[in-house]
Design an enzyme around this catalytic site. Structure first.
Site, PDB file in Angstrom:
ATOM      1  N   ASP A  16       0.870  -1.178   0.000  1.00 50.77           N
ATOM      2  CA  ASP A  16       0.000   0.000   0.000  1.00 50.77           C
ATOM      3  C   ASP A  16       0.904   1.225   0.000  1.00 50.77           C
ATOM      4  OD1 ASP A  16      -2.382   1.569   0.219  1.00 50.77           O
ATOM      5  OD2 ASP A  16      -1.901   1.897   2.318  1.00 50.77           O
ATOM      6  N   SER A  17       0.301   2.373  -0.283  1.00 48.43           N
ATOM      7  CA  SER A  17       1.060   3.618  -0.238  1.00 48.43           C
ATOM      8  C   SER A  17       1.530   3.924   1.183  1.00 48.43           C
ATOM      9  CB  SER A  17       0.184   4.760  -0.742  1.00 48.43           C
ATOM     10  OG  SER A  17      -1.038   4.771  -0.021  1.00 48.43           O
ATOM     11  N   TYR A  39      -0.567   8.450  -2.544  1.00 45.54           N
ATOM     12  CA  TYR A  39      -0.631   8.160  -3.971  1.00 45.54           C
ATOM     13  C   TYR A  39      -1.877   8.827  -4.585  1.00 45.54           C
ATOM     14  CZ  TYR A  39       2.816   4.271  -3.721  1.00 45.54           C
ATOM     15  OH  TYR A  39       3.946   3.503  -3.567  1.00 45.54           O
ATOM     16  N   GLY A  40      -2.881   9.068  -3.748  1.00 43.76           N
ATOM     17  CA  GLY A  40      -4.196   9.504  -4.229  1.00 43.76           C
ATOM     18  C   GLY A  40      -4.205  10.780  -5.033  1.00 43.76           C
ATOM     19  N   CYS A  72      -3.733  -0.908  -2.167  1.00 40.58           N
ATOM     20  CA  CYS A  72      -4.050   0.502  -2.412  1.00 40.58           C
ATOM     21  C   CYS A  72      -5.050   0.620  -3.573  1.00 40.58           C
ATOM     22  CB  CYS A  72      -2.749   1.217  -2.748  1.00 40.58           C
ATOM     23  SG  CYS A  72      -2.947   2.950  -3.126  1.00 40.58           S
ATOM     24  N   ASN A  73      -6.163   1.297  -3.324  1.00 48.07           N
ATOM     25  CA  ASN A  73      -7.172   1.471  -4.380  1.00 48.07           C
ATOM     26  C   ASN A  73      -6.626   2.299  -5.536  1.00 48.07           C
ATOM     27  OD1 ASN A  73     -10.332   0.806  -3.435  1.00 48.07           O
ATOM     28  ND2 ASN A  73      -8.828   0.913  -1.790  1.00 48.07           N
ATOM     29  N   THR A  74      -5.860   3.342  -5.214  1.00 46.43           N
ATOM     30  CA  THR A  74      -5.325   4.202  -6.279  1.00 46.43           C
ATOM     31  C   THR A  74      -4.367   3.398  -7.163  1.00 46.43           C
ATOM     32  OG1 THR A  74      -5.429   6.017  -4.677  1.00 46.43           O
ATOM     33  CG2 THR A  74      -4.252   6.440  -6.731  1.00 46.43           C
ATOM     34  N   CYS A 129     -11.338   3.051  -0.716  1.00 44.40           N
ATOM     35  CA  CYS A 129     -10.030   3.555  -0.283  1.00 44.40           C
ATOM     36  C   CYS A 129      -9.641   2.753   0.955  1.00 44.40           C
ATOM     37  CB  CYS A 129     -10.123   5.041   0.047  1.00 44.40           C
ATOM     38  SG  CYS A 129      -8.623   5.716   0.790  1.00 44.40           S
ATOM     39  N   THR A 130      -8.357   2.452   1.067  1.00 41.03           N
ATOM     40  CA  THR A 130      -7.881   1.629   2.179  1.00 41.03           C
ATOM     41  C   THR A 130      -8.318   2.142   3.548  1.00 41.03           C
ATOM     42  OG1 THR A 130      -5.863   2.935   1.972  1.00 41.03           O
ATOM     43  CG2 THR A 130      -5.810   0.684   1.112  1.00 41.03           C
TER      44      THR A 130
HETATM   45  N1  DGL Z   1      -3.998   3.850  -0.093  1.00 38.80           N
HETATM   46  C1  DGL Z   1      -4.688   4.904  -0.807  1.00 38.80           C
HETATM   47  C2  DGL Z   1      -5.903   4.308  -1.529  1.00 38.80           C
HETATM   48  O1  DGL Z   1      -6.479   3.320  -1.123  1.00 38.80           O
HETATM   49  C3  DGL Z   1      -5.096   6.034   0.109  1.00 38.80           C
HETATM   50  C4  DGL Z   1      -3.937   6.856   0.652  1.00 38.80           C
HETATM   51  C5  DGL Z   1      -3.147   7.541  -0.453  1.00 38.80           C
HETATM   52  O2  DGL Z   1      -3.650   8.516  -1.059  1.00 38.80           O
HETATM   53  O3  DGL Z   1      -2.040   7.095  -0.727  1.00 38.80           O
HETATM   54  O4  DGL Z   1      -6.298   4.840  -2.539  1.00 38.80           O
END
Ligand code: DGL
Length: 283
Positions: free
Chosen positions: A21-22, A53-54, A84-86, A200-201
């Site tokens: 994940d980020s 990362y978002g 990470c969703n992004t 989003c996480t």
């Molecule tokens: N992990 C990111 C996501 O799920 C959220 C935090 C970020 O912006 O890095 O999109």
């Protein structure tokens, strides 16, 4: 055969599941994985030096994601989870082309579950700016359910609130109330969506507050839980589960910046100390 490391067949099942994940949000996915599959070993990488990362571009997120994947594959993993969703939204395809182990993202599992539970087929999705901009949830839901109506909305204030530990105070509730106005019907009364994907996480940690604000008319989809069950199915299908292997299980953590916040919020999220934890350079 892996282009990175060659394992004897008997070793493969006991290799850890790699999760990246980020930052620390992906611990929600890791927690769901370890709860569902207590016999699995895991290796977690949080790219804490380069989070968030978002708000970054697709090109940058994909470069970071490939570096994270290379790091975890170099450590030896049998399956990669892009928590990470992004990163899943922007880079899953590039990761799947690059890696020769199974790669599971979070978007498809959340989309599948939303398509399954929504009765009205009016589905809301919330995520980072990057996830929403990519349109990945809309595309995946429409592939499954072409007549669905998908409403996506970015909620950039929610990640910092979670990282501050503000999960259910008045300010967080007001921010959520403001964001979910976007899912109200034309008359401004009631919600036009009956299902909302927490894309989003960090958002599963706000689930209780969302439930209070939205009431019972909107079903929440926790992509962390859905992803864990996809991982279980993939491991079973590929005969890669660690169920029959004797021995102690391990969970190891790597971060690109070892800061106190990660340790503190990580402890809160996992309910125990994150150990062993090491700082690494993944770039
Ligand atoms: N992990 C990111 C996501 O799920 C959220 C935090 C970020 O912006 O890095 O999109």
């Amino acid at each position: 055969m892996s282009k990175y490391i060659v394992y004897k067949d008997s070793d493969v099942n006991s290799l850890p599941i790699g999760v990246f994940d980020s930052g620390l949000g992906g611990l929600t996915v890791l927690k769901a994985i370890t709860a569902l599959m207590p016999n699995e070993n895991t290796t977690y990488l949080g790219d804490t030096a380069r989070v968030p990362y978002g708000s970054k571009s697709e090109k940058t997120v994909t470069r970071f994601s490939l570096e994270n994947a290379n790091f975890l594959i170099g450590k030896g993993i049998k399956l990669l989870v892009v928590a990470c969703n992004t990163a899943s939204a922007y880079s899953l395809k590039a990761l799947q082309e690059h890696c020769d182990i199974p790669v599971v993202g979070v978007i498809k599992s959340g989309a599948l579950s939303a398509a399954k539970v929504s009765k009205t087929k009016n589905i809301g999705v919330i995520g980072t700016e990057g996830t929403v901009k990519s349109g990945a949830y809309t595309k995946t839901i429409l592939d499954l359910l072409p007549r669905a109506r998908v409403f996506e909305h970015a909620c950039p204030l929610l990640v910092p609130l979670v990282e501050e530990g503000w999960l259910d105070n008045d300010i967080t509730r007001q921010v959520i109330e403001t964001y979910v106005q976007n899912f109200k019907g034309d008359s401004g009364e009631g919600y036009r969506v009956d299902t909302l994907v927490l894309g989003c996480t960090h958002y599963p940690l706000l689930k209780k507050t969302f439930e209070v604000v939205l009431g019972e008319s909107v079903q929440l989809i926790d992509s962390a839980i859905e992803t864990a069950s996809t991982v279980k199915s993939v491991l079973e299908y590929m005969n890669l589960s660690n169920d029959k292997m004797p021995g102690k299980r391990f969970h190891q953590f790597f971060v690109s910046d070892l800061n106190e916040r990660f340790k503190m919020v990580g402890r809160l999220m996992m309910g125990k100390e994150l150990e062993p934890i090491s700082e690494v350079d993944v770039s």
